[in-house]
Write a protein that holds these residues in place. Structure first.
Motif, PDB file in Angstrom:
ATOM      1  N   LEU A  20      10.590  11.344  35.184  1.00 32.10           N
ATOM      2  CA  LEU A  20       9.829  12.128  34.561  1.00 32.10           C
ATOM      3  C   LEU A  20      10.966  12.338  34.553  1.00 32.10           C
ATOM      4  O   LEU A  20      10.756  12.427  32.787  1.00 32.10           O
ATOM      5  CB  LEU A  20       9.377  13.030  35.774  1.00 32.10           C
ATOM      6  N   ASP A  21      11.761  12.491  35.163  1.00 28.29           N
ATOM      7  CA  ASP A  21      13.360  13.635  34.365  1.00 28.29           C
ATOM      8  C   ASP A  21      13.213  12.795  33.007  1.00 28.29           C
ATOM      9  O   ASP A  21      13.754  12.933  32.253  1.00 28.29           O
ATOM     10  CB  ASP A  21      13.846  14.050  35.140  1.00 28.29           C
ATOM     11  N   LEU A  22      13.418  11.134  33.502  1.00 26.32           N
ATOM     12  CA  LEU A  22      14.571  10.789  33.032  1.00 26.32           C
ATOM     13  C   LEU A  22      13.836  10.289  31.850  1.00 26.32           C
ATOM     14  O   LEU A  22      14.211   9.741  30.866  1.00 26.32           O
ATOM     15  CB  LEU A  22      15.311   9.492  33.681  1.00 26.32           C
ATOM     16  N   PHE A  23      12.602   9.799  32.220  1.00 31.07           N
ATOM     17  CA  PHE A  23      11.549   9.447  31.123  1.00 31.07           C
ATOM     18  C   PHE A  23      11.810   9.997  29.974  1.00 31.07           C
ATOM     19  O   PHE A  23      11.758  10.362  28.353  1.00 31.07           O
ATOM     20  CB  PHE A  23       9.634   9.888  31.470  1.00 31.07           C
ATOM     21  N   ALA A  24      11.836  11.793  30.095  1.00 30.55           N
ATOM     22  CA  ALA A  24      11.572  13.327  29.313  1.00 30.55           C
ATOM     23  C   ALA A  24      13.503  12.943  28.692  1.00 30.55           C
ATOM     24  O   ALA A  24      12.642  13.455  26.816  1.00 30.55           O
ATOM     25  CB  ALA A  24      11.426  14.629  29.851  1.00 30.55           C
ATOM     26  N   ALA A  25      14.307  12.490  29.013  1.00 30.43           N
ATOM     27  CA  ALA A  25      15.212  12.488  28.733  1.00 30.43           C
ATOM     28  C   ALA A  25      15.260  11.827  27.532  1.00 30.43           C
ATOM     29  O   ALA A  25      16.213  11.569  26.454  1.00 30.43           O
ATOM     30  CB  ALA A  25      16.392  13.041  29.785  1.00 30.43           C
ATOM     31  N   HIS A  26      15.126  10.557  27.607  1.00 31.21           N
ATOM     32  CA  HIS A  26      15.439   8.638  27.282  1.00 31.21           C
ATOM     33  C   HIS A  26      14.332   8.455  26.994  1.00 31.21           C
ATOM     34  O   HIS A  26      14.354   7.325  25.920  1.00 31.21           O
ATOM     35  CB  HIS A  26      16.170   7.823  28.437  1.00 31.21           C
ATOM     36  N   GLY A  27      13.383   8.517  26.735  1.00 28.59           N
ATOM     37  CA  GLY A  27      11.686   8.000  26.936  1.00 28.59           C
ATOM     38  C   GLY A  27      11.418   6.826  27.826  1.00 28.59           C
ATOM     39  O   GLY A  27      12.780   6.516  28.601  1.00 28.59           O
ATOM     40  N   VAL A  28      10.716   6.675  28.025  1.00 34.70           N
ATOM     41  CA  VAL A  28      10.263   5.536  28.773  1.00 34.70           C
ATOM     42  C   VAL A  28      10.363   4.039  28.829  1.00 34.70           C
ATOM     43  O   VAL A  28      12.136   3.277  29.477  1.00 34.70           O
ATOM     44  CB  VAL A  28       8.611   4.571  29.235  1.00 34.70           C
ATOM     45  N   SER A  29      10.741   3.430  27.073  1.00 36.40           N
ATOM     46  CA  SER A  29      11.958   2.641  26.701  1.00 36.40           C
ATOM     47  C   SER A  29      13.349   2.030  27.503  1.00 36.40           C
ATOM     48  O   SER A  29      13.649   1.359  27.752  1.00 36.40           O
ATOM     49  CB  SER A  29      11.593   2.309  25.473  1.00 36.40           C
ATOM     50  N   GLY A  30      14.011   3.604  27.023  1.00 35.64           N
ATOM     51  CA  GLY A  30      15.325   4.117  27.397  1.00 35.64           C
ATOM     52  C   GLY A  30      14.885   4.021  28.291  1.00 35.64           C
ATOM     53  O   GLY A  30      16.834   4.331  29.176  1.00 35.64           O
ATOM     54  N   THR A  31      14.715   4.382  29.351  1.00 31.14           N
ATOM     55  CA  THR A  31      14.913   4.114  31.166  1.00 31.14           C
ATOM     56  C   THR A  31      14.245   3.505  31.743  1.00 31.14           C
ATOM     57  O   THR A  31      14.267   2.029  31.589  1.00 31.14           O
ATOM     58  CB  THR A  31      13.569   5.302  31.451  1.00 31.14           C
TER      59      THR A  31
END
Lengths: 190, 190
Positions: A20-31
């Protein structure tokens, strides 16, 4: 026998939190799964032990939101008039979106997540039921625009960094008030 | 001497068109320079000849939107009252977002694009000026929530696939009407 299960449950929650932290920072595509593993300081294999794909993780992250929407629908679908179903559902959604503020910032407006949710039978059915109570029977174009605008407005506002200083209680009070007024002036009773 | 310039301009537009298609489908994070090159049937070097990074392409894609916002601001900033500045700016934004329907679906709500726009001095200044006319002097929390909700509502609705069957003219008419009513009941004159 209790320990492995507890550890597994703990690891699962840790993966979802990190994701969730990474999705928030990079979007789902960017994670990537690798990024999730790196953040947890574990190998990609350890993440695979819990989830078989990034999509599975994204779906698990939004699961509590859909559980709450389903619960709300079980209540509102029994209400006697279209107006009551619409207004109680919309108020319930305001509370729910604020309660899931972090998750909703990730899953709303991301085309990858949108596609994922649309292609998941369980979530799509819940989404369809929500649309039914919000739109009511045979909605005209004006009602469709109003509900779309209001839903997007509540989601967008809750996730707006310019509003991040407002605490949940104050934000909820103002949004519930605006939602009620908007429905009154823009969606006439049928 | 004219031909190379014309060709270059043509190639530039083609890159921006292809990029916008891919951004819409995969998000900015999910789109690579290679994907843009593949779509155009050219080499990555040919894309590099026009743009030095994906960020540069994304900024060029949203440039016409910011040019139009700047033009709108030059008009509305001269209006005599905070209410007039707010309501004319908001109506102007509704028209502008519909005019740039495709671009706004990409740049609104994407965390990568948001970061890119926030770190670009020119675009950030325009965004700040827009916030100033919409919020007015010393806005209270209620006004801040109203403007955030309305902005998100208009953007989200224009880009809502459920509303995609409405033509631009009908959508604009309904949204202008709702925007006016919302400001009347939710943002009292100061």
């Amino acid at each position: 026998m209790a320990k492995p299960v507890a550890t597994r449950g703990f690891a699962r929650e840790r993966v979802l939190d990190a994701a969730l932290d990474l999705f928030a920072a990079h979007g789902v595509s960017g994670t990537s799964l690798q990024m999730i593993a790196d953040r947890l300081g574990v190998t990609k294999a350890a993440v695979y032990y819990q989830f078989h794909s990034k999509d599975e993780i994204a779906l698990a992250v939004v699961k509590p939101v859909y559980d709450d929407i389903e619960h709300l629908l079980r209540i509102t679908e029994t209400l006697p008039t279209a107006e009551a179903r619409r207004s109680v559902s919309m108020s319930g959604m305001v509370e729910l979106i604020i309660r899931h503020r972090r998750v909703s910032s990730v899953f709303y407006g991301d085309p990858t997540v949108h596609h994922l949710l649309e292609t998941n039978d369980e979530y799509r059915r819940i989404g369809d039921r929500l649309a039914d109570v919000l739109l009511g029977p045979a909605p005209d174009n004006s009602t469709r625009v109003a509900i779309s605008m209001l839903s997007a407005g509540v989601h967008g506002c809750v996730n707006d960094p310019m509003i991040a200083d407002l605490d949940d209680a104050e934000l909820q009070k103002i949004l519930l008030d605006f939602t009620k007024r908007f429905l009154e002036v823009c969606v006439p009773a049928q």
